[in-house]
Design a protein around this motif. Structure first.
Motif, PDB file in Angstrom:
ATOM      1  N   TYR A   1       0.817  -1.215   0.000  1.00 50.93           N
ATOM      2  CA  TYR A   1       0.000   0.000   0.000  1.00 50.93           C
ATOM      3  C   TYR A   1       0.857   1.274   0.000  1.00 50.93           C
ATOM      4  O   TYR A   1       0.377   2.358   0.321  1.00 50.93           O
ATOM      5  CB  TYR A   1      -0.933  -0.011   1.219  1.00 50.93           C
ATOM      6  N   GLU A   2       2.118   1.125  -0.368  1.00 49.41           N
ATOM      7  CA  GLU A   2       3.065   2.242  -0.428  1.00 49.41           C
ATOM      8  C   GLU A   2       2.460   3.408  -1.208  1.00 49.41           C
ATOM      9  O   GLU A   2       1.969   3.250  -2.319  1.00 49.41           O
ATOM     10  CB  GLU A   2       4.344   1.776  -1.125  1.00 49.41           C
ATOM     11  N   GLY A   3       2.472   4.593  -0.578  1.00 48.86           N
ATOM     12  CA  GLY A   3       1.991   5.791  -1.250  1.00 48.86           C
ATOM     13  C   GLY A   3       0.501   6.046  -1.104  1.00 48.86           C
ATOM     14  O   GLY A   3      -0.008   7.037  -1.638  1.00 48.86           O
ATOM     15  N   ALA A   4      -0.217   5.203  -0.374  1.00 50.01           N
ATOM     16  CA  ALA A   4      -1.662   5.405  -0.205  1.00 50.01           C
ATOM     17  C   ALA A   4      -1.931   6.676   0.595  1.00 50.01           C
ATOM     18  O   ALA A   4      -1.107   7.133   1.393  1.00 50.01           O
ATOM     19  CB  ALA A   4      -2.279   4.206   0.502  1.00 50.01           C
ATOM     20  N   THR A   5      -3.098   7.246   0.392  1.00 47.22           N
ATOM     21  CA  THR A   5      -3.502   8.434   1.133  1.00 47.22           C
ATOM     22  C   THR A   5      -3.857   8.058   2.568  1.00 47.22           C
ATOM     23  O   THR A   5      -3.473   8.736   3.518  1.00 47.22           O
ATOM     24  CB  THR A   5      -4.724   9.094   0.448  1.00 47.22           C
ATOM     25  N   LEU A   6      -4.592   6.970   2.714  1.00 44.07           N
ATOM     26  CA  LEU A   6      -5.073   6.548   4.031  1.00 44.07           C
ATOM     27  C   LEU A   6      -5.230   5.037   4.055  1.00 44.07           C
ATOM     28  O   LEU A   6      -5.752   4.457   3.099  1.00 44.07           O
ATOM     29  CB  LEU A   6      -6.437   7.200   4.312  1.00 44.07           C
ATOM     30  N   ILE A   7      -4.772   4.392   5.140  1.00 45.90           N
ATOM     31  CA  ILE A   7      -5.067   2.972   5.335  1.00 45.90           C
ATOM     32  C   ILE A   7      -5.835   2.839   6.646  1.00 45.90           C
ATOM     33  O   ILE A   7      -5.630   3.613   7.580  1.00 45.90           O
ATOM     34  CB  ILE A   7      -3.807   2.076   5.340  1.00 45.90           C
TER      35      ILE A   7
ATOM     36  N   MET B   1       3.781   4.737   8.732  1.00 49.31           N
ATOM     37  CA  MET B   1       3.441   5.727   7.709  1.00 49.31           C
ATOM     38  C   MET B   1       4.710   6.253   7.028  1.00 49.31           C
ATOM     39  O   MET B   1       4.747   6.378   5.801  1.00 49.31           O
ATOM     40  CB  MET B   1       2.650   6.884   8.333  1.00 49.31           C
ATOM     41  N   ALA B   2       5.734   6.545   7.817  1.00 47.53           N
ATOM     42  CA  ALA B   2       6.991   7.057   7.254  1.00 47.53           C
ATOM     43  C   ALA B   2       7.654   6.003   6.381  1.00 47.53           C
ATOM     44  O   ALA B   2       8.155   6.305   5.290  1.00 47.53           O
ATOM     45  CB  ALA B   2       7.932   7.497   8.377  1.00 47.53           C
ATOM     46  N   LYS B   3       7.651   4.763   6.848  1.00 48.36           N
ATOM     47  CA  LYS B   3       8.322   3.672   6.116  1.00 48.36           C
ATOM     48  C   LYS B   3       7.691   3.442   4.742  1.00 48.36           C
ATOM     49  O   LYS B   3       8.393   3.169   3.769  1.00 48.36           O
ATOM     50  CB  LYS B   3       8.242   2.398   6.953  1.00 48.36           C
ATOM     51  N   HIS B   4       6.359   3.561   4.661  1.00 49.09           N
ATOM     52  CA  HIS B   4       5.661   3.228   3.410  1.00 49.09           C
ATOM     53  C   HIS B   4       5.044   4.445   2.722  1.00 49.09           C
ATOM     54  O   HIS B   4       4.201   4.287   1.842  1.00 49.09           O
ATOM     55  CB  HIS B   4       4.600   2.160   3.663  1.00 49.09           C
ATOM     56  N   ASN B   5       5.449   5.653   3.139  1.00 54.04           N
ATOM     57  CA  ASN B   5       4.974   6.865   2.493  1.00 54.04           C
ATOM     58  C   ASN B   5       3.430   6.922   2.440  1.00 54.04           C
ATOM     59  O   ASN B   5       2.838   7.174   1.407  1.00 54.04           O
ATOM     60  CB  ASN B   5       5.568   6.982   1.085  1.00 54.04           C
ATOM     61  N   ILE B   6       2.819   6.630   3.584  1.00 56.14           N
ATOM     62  CA  ILE B   6       1.355   6.658   3.706  1.00 56.14           C
ATOM     63  C   ILE B   6       0.982   7.916   4.471  1.00 56.14           C
ATOM     64  O   ILE B   6       1.567   8.203   5.524  1.00 56.14           O
ATOM     65  CB  ILE B   6       0.847   5.384   4.425  1.00 56.14           C
ATOM     66  N   GLU B   7       0.035   8.684   3.945  1.00 52.68           N
ATOM     67  CA  GLU B   7      -0.279   9.987   4.557  1.00 52.68           C
ATOM     68  C   GLU B   7      -0.973   9.841   5.904  1.00 52.68           C
ATOM     69  O   GLU B   7      -0.685  10.567   6.843  1.00 52.68           O
ATOM     70  CB  GLU B   7      -1.164  10.806   3.613  1.00 52.68           C
ATOM     71  N   SER B   8      -1.910   8.922   6.019  1.00 54.27           N
ATOM     72  CA  SER B   8      -2.683   8.790   7.268  1.00 54.27           C
ATOM     73  C   SER B   8      -3.004   7.325   7.527  1.00 54.27           C
ATOM     74  O   SER B   8      -3.142   6.550   6.602  1.00 54.27           O
ATOM     75  CB  SER B   8      -4.004   9.550   7.183  1.00 54.27           C
TER      76      SER B   8
END
Length: 197
Positions: free
Chosen positions: A156-162, A190-197
């Motif tokens: 899910y790298e780069g997702a807006t929200l998980i 979030m930092a590791k996978h570039n996830i915003e929220s």
């Protein structure tokens, strides 16, 4: 109790069919007045026909890739006096093949006017090209929300929200004894996978 085995006998008085999984998510989106489109993989069977009919009746636009010989996922629940007695799952595992590219093409052809995308992952093989979908959406500045099932969040790298529940979250980051640890591990994830929220 059945004379054949020590199990309850249920006299069937009512049968109800309704979309589950990602179909239920699409119904909820349509129910709040948004335009809903669903892209997915089904079998080429009566169950897929029923699913498509019910979703279209609720103003959900369907784009199903039907795979001959595959069974559309069905969950049969037997209830008696509001108590679930058993659930029977009818499904076959989707093999990685041409369906992955076909699904990607279906998503791409559906994006005109789309303001957000929900990836409803049930770990059944449909979302085996998640990274390609997320990259496509990011190029178009379309936010992507993910309900995860896999314990590999790099998918899910780069997702807006998980939106993992606690069990799903701990399967990835390990046990969390309090809220402070949840927050710390959440920020690190979030930092590791570039996830915003």
């Amino acid at each position: 109790i059945s004379p054949e085995a020590p199990v309850p006998v249920v006299h069937v008085e009512h049968v109800e069919e309704r979309p589950g999984g990602a179909g239920n998510v699409a119904l909820n989106v349509a129910a709040v007045g948004a335009s809903a489109h669903i892209v997915g993989i089904t079998g080429d069977d009566d169950v897929a026909d029923t699913l498509e009919t019910q979703l279209e009746a609720a103003n959900v636009h369907t784009r199903f890739h039907r795979v001959p010989g595959m069974q559309t996922i069905t969950k049969l629940r037997v209830l008696s006096r509001h108590q679930q007695l058993v659930r029977c799952d009818f499904e076959s595992t989707l093999q990685e093949d041409a369906t992955a590219n076909t699904l990607l093409e279906e998503v791409e052809s559906t994006l005109e006017g789309v303001k957000a995308v929900i990836l409803s992952d049930y770990a059944k093989g449909t979302l085996n090209r998640t990274q390609a979908v997320i990259a496509m959406l990011k190029k178009r500045n379309i936010p992507v929300f993910v309900d995860p099932k896999t314990s590999d969040f790099s998918a899910y790298e780069g997702a807006t929200l998980i939106t993992p529940n606690l069990k799903e979250f701990e399967a990835v980051v390990g046990p969390c004894e309090n809220e402070r640890v949840i927050v710390e591990k959440g920020h690190a994830l979030m930092a590791k996978h570039n996830i915003e929220s």
